[in-house]
Design a protein around this motif. Structure first.
Motif, PDB file in Angstrom:
ATOM      1  N   UNK A 243      35.245  -0.085 -74.984  1.00 63.58           N
ATOM      2  CA  UNK A 243      35.237  -1.125 -76.022  1.00 63.58           C
ATOM      3  C   UNK A 243      35.351  -2.536 -75.459  1.00 63.58           C
ATOM      4  N   UNK A 244      36.230  -2.801 -74.467  1.00 60.83           N
ATOM      5  CA  UNK A 244      36.289  -4.163 -73.929  1.00 60.83           C
ATOM      6  C   UNK A 244      34.922  -4.600 -73.405  1.00 60.83           C
ATOM      7  N   UNK A 245      34.568  -5.840 -73.669  1.00 56.70           N
ATOM      8  CA  UNK A 245      33.263  -6.349 -73.260  1.00 56.70           C
ATOM      9  C   UNK A 245      33.137  -6.316 -71.736  1.00 56.70           C
ATOM     10  N   UNK A 246      32.034  -5.784 -71.238  1.00 57.81           N
ATOM     11  CA  UNK A 246      31.848  -5.698 -69.804  1.00 57.81           C
ATOM     12  C   UNK A 246      30.372  -5.558 -69.474  1.00 57.81           C
ATOM     13  N   UNK A 247      30.038  -5.783 -68.205  1.00 56.87           N
ATOM     14  CA  UNK A 247      28.745  -5.442 -67.644  1.00 56.87           C
ATOM     15  C   UNK A 247      29.018  -4.586 -66.414  1.00 56.87           C
ATOM     16  N   UNK A 248      27.981  -3.933 -65.889  1.00 56.80           N
ATOM     17  CA  UNK A 248      28.184  -3.070 -64.724  1.00 56.80           C
ATOM     18  C   UNK A 248      27.270  -3.499 -63.584  1.00 56.80           C
ATOM     19  N   UNK A 249      27.825  -3.438 -62.373  1.00 54.75           N
ATOM     20  CA  UNK A 249      27.109  -3.849 -61.164  1.00 54.75           C
ATOM     21  C   UNK A 249      27.204  -2.753 -60.110  1.00 54.75           C
ATOM     22  N   UNK A 250      26.136  -2.619 -59.314  1.00 56.83           N
ATOM     23  CA  UNK A 250      26.083  -1.585 -58.291  1.00 56.83           C
ATOM     24  C   UNK A 250      25.324  -2.125 -57.081  1.00 56.83           C
ATOM     25  N   UNK A 251      25.804  -1.802 -55.891  1.00 59.01           N
ATOM     26  CA  UNK A 251      25.143  -2.222 -54.653  1.00 59.01           C
ATOM     27  C   UNK A 251      24.012  -1.266 -54.292  1.00 59.01           C
ATOM     28  N   UNK A 252      22.862  -1.815 -53.964  1.00 53.59           N
ATOM     29  CA  UNK A 252      21.742  -0.997 -53.498  1.00 53.59           C
ATOM     30  C   UNK A 252      22.126  -0.228 -52.240  1.00 53.59           C
ATOM     31  N   UNK A 253      22.936  -0.844 -51.385  1.00 58.30           N
ATOM     32  CA  UNK A 253      23.345  -0.171 -50.146  1.00 58.30           C
ATOM     33  C   UNK A 253      24.162   1.086 -50.436  1.00 58.30           C
ATOM     34  N   UNK A 254      24.931   1.069 -51.523  1.00 59.51           N
ATOM     35  CA  UNK A 254      25.679   2.266 -51.916  1.00 59.51           C
ATOM     36  C   UNK A 254      24.715   3.388 -52.279  1.00 59.51           C
ATOM     37  N   UNK A 255      23.674   3.061 -53.040  1.00 55.22           N
ATOM     38  CA  UNK A 255      22.649   4.050 -53.380  1.00 55.22           C
ATOM     39  C   UNK A 255      21.970   4.578 -52.126  1.00 55.22           C
ATOM     40  N   UNK A 256      21.670   3.678 -51.199  1.00 60.48           N
ATOM     41  CA  UNK A 256      20.997   4.093 -49.968  1.00 60.48           C
ATOM     42  C   UNK A 256      21.869   5.054 -49.164  1.00 60.48           C
TER      43      UNK A 256
ATOM     44  N   UNK B 241      23.783  -2.308 -65.181  1.00 59.33           N
ATOM     45  CA  UNK B 241      23.070  -3.479 -65.700  1.00 59.33           C
ATOM     46  C   UNK B 241      22.459  -4.290 -64.570  1.00 59.33           C
ATOM     47  N   UNK B 242      23.175  -4.374 -63.437  1.00 59.24           N
ATOM     48  CA  UNK B 242      22.756  -5.244 -62.344  1.00 59.24           C
ATOM     49  C   UNK B 242      22.854  -4.486 -61.021  1.00 59.24           C
ATOM     50  N   UNK B 243      21.755  -4.515 -60.251  1.00 59.79           N
ATOM     51  CA  UNK B 243      21.744  -3.947 -58.908  1.00 59.79           C
ATOM     52  C   UNK B 243      21.718  -5.100 -57.915  1.00 59.79           C
ATOM     53  N   UNK B 244      22.641  -5.067 -56.949  1.00 55.16           N
ATOM     54  CA  UNK B 244      22.806  -6.137 -55.971  1.00 55.16           C
ATOM     55  C   UNK B 244      22.334  -5.683 -54.601  1.00 55.16           C
ATOM     56  N   UNK B 245      21.642  -6.577 -53.884  1.00 58.44           N
ATOM     57  CA  UNK B 245      21.257  -6.277 -52.513  1.00 58.44           C
ATOM     58  C   UNK B 245      21.814  -7.355 -51.587  1.00 58.44           C
ATOM     59  N   UNK B 246      21.892  -7.008 -50.293  1.00 54.21           N
ATOM     60  CA  UNK B 246      22.421  -7.955 -49.326  1.00 54.21           C
ATOM     61  C   UNK B 246      23.910  -7.816 -49.097  1.00 54.21           C
TER      62      UNK B 246
END
Length: 269
Positions: free
Chosen positions: A152-165, A183-188
């Motif tokens: 319920x608390x407002x949030x977004x979700x982020x994940x590192x591409x390196x974690x997937x790799x 929601x967001x995939x981060x690289x670098x």
């Protein structure tokens, strides 16, 4: 200091169904991402108990809805929502099986009927919280103001591409980002380094966010996002290799703004 760059952006117009990749979207303090999980498929017994108009249904926990970790074969449907026309289209194995408006009573009834019949023809998981074949109703509104995320608390979700790799390397097969529904995939940034962001604030595009917690995972990550098959035992793999079942992080929005592909995540001093 730049921490990472945005590689991909996703929203999930209807909870539990197909993601839609975006080039940009707005982050709104007090709401999240408008249009993300703006609709959901609610079991009729819960709808009756709530005694609220379906369009104005408030947030409820996911046990009240049809979701992939209970009904994996929902992932076998290719669903696309067009906010400009308010039309939901569904394909299965490349064949169109539904096209209906979400802003008319007749269209919403068609959507509810389609998914009710679809669930009646498949099996839930043994862990399903709502295994009975109750009718489904579409809840939520085309305004984008309704929201049905897992928490319920407002949030977004982020994940590192390196974690997937790294997970792909350990599992010896491709681990699709769709299993984690970020929601967001981060690289670098390094694998698992997103956990080091917790408790800190960042500039993300023109918005400011605060990373708040790791994301504990459920069996949904074991579901192939294209076929609906539970084909990789990712929960046990995470526990065996890392001693936990967590990937990605949650963040709350401190100041509203816009984020797009190529924007950077920058630490706020």
């Amino acid at each position: 200091m730049t921490v990472a760059t945005i590689k991909q952006l996703f929203i999930y117009p209807i909870k539990g169904l197909t993601p839609q990749e975006m080039s940009e979207f707005a982050l709104t303090a007090g709401h999240g991402i408008k249009g993300d999980r703006a609709f959901a498929l609610m079991f009729a017994d819960n709808l009756e108990a709530a005694k609220m108009p379906a369009q104005n249904m408030p947030w409820m926990s996911k046990k009240h809805f049809a979701v992939q970790n209970d009904w994996p074969l929902l992932a076998a449907l290719e669903c696309n929502y067009q906010p400009e026309t308010a039309v939901l289209t569904v394909q299965r194995q490349g064949v169109a099986v539904l096209s209906a408006e979400t802003n008319t009573a007749a269209g919403r009834d068609r959507i509810g009927t389609f998914f009710t019949e679809y669930l009646a023809a498949i099996e839930p998981t043994t862990e399903a919280r709502h295994p009975q074949f109750a009718p489904l109703h579409l809840v939520g509104d085309t305004s984008g103001e309704t929201r049905y995320p897992d928490r319920e608390p407002v949030h977004i979700s982020l994940l590192s591409q390196a974690t997937l790799d790294e997970l792909t390397e350990i599992a010896l097969q491709n681990i699709d980002v769709g299993r984690f529904r970020p929601n967001i995939v981060l690289e670098g940034m390094a694998a698992w380094s997103e956990f080091e962001l917790i408790g800190k604030q960042f500039q993300l595009g023109t918005a400011r966010i605060e990373v708040t917690a790791r994301i504990g995972r459920c069996v949904n990550i074991e579901v192939n996002p294209e076929t609906g098959d539970r084909d990789i035992s990712l929960l046990s793999l995470l526990q065996k290799e890392f001693g936990h079942a967590q990937t990605g992080v949650l963040a709350k929005i401190i100041n509203s703004g816009t984020v797009k592909i190529g924007d950077v995540l920058t630490a706020v001093k």
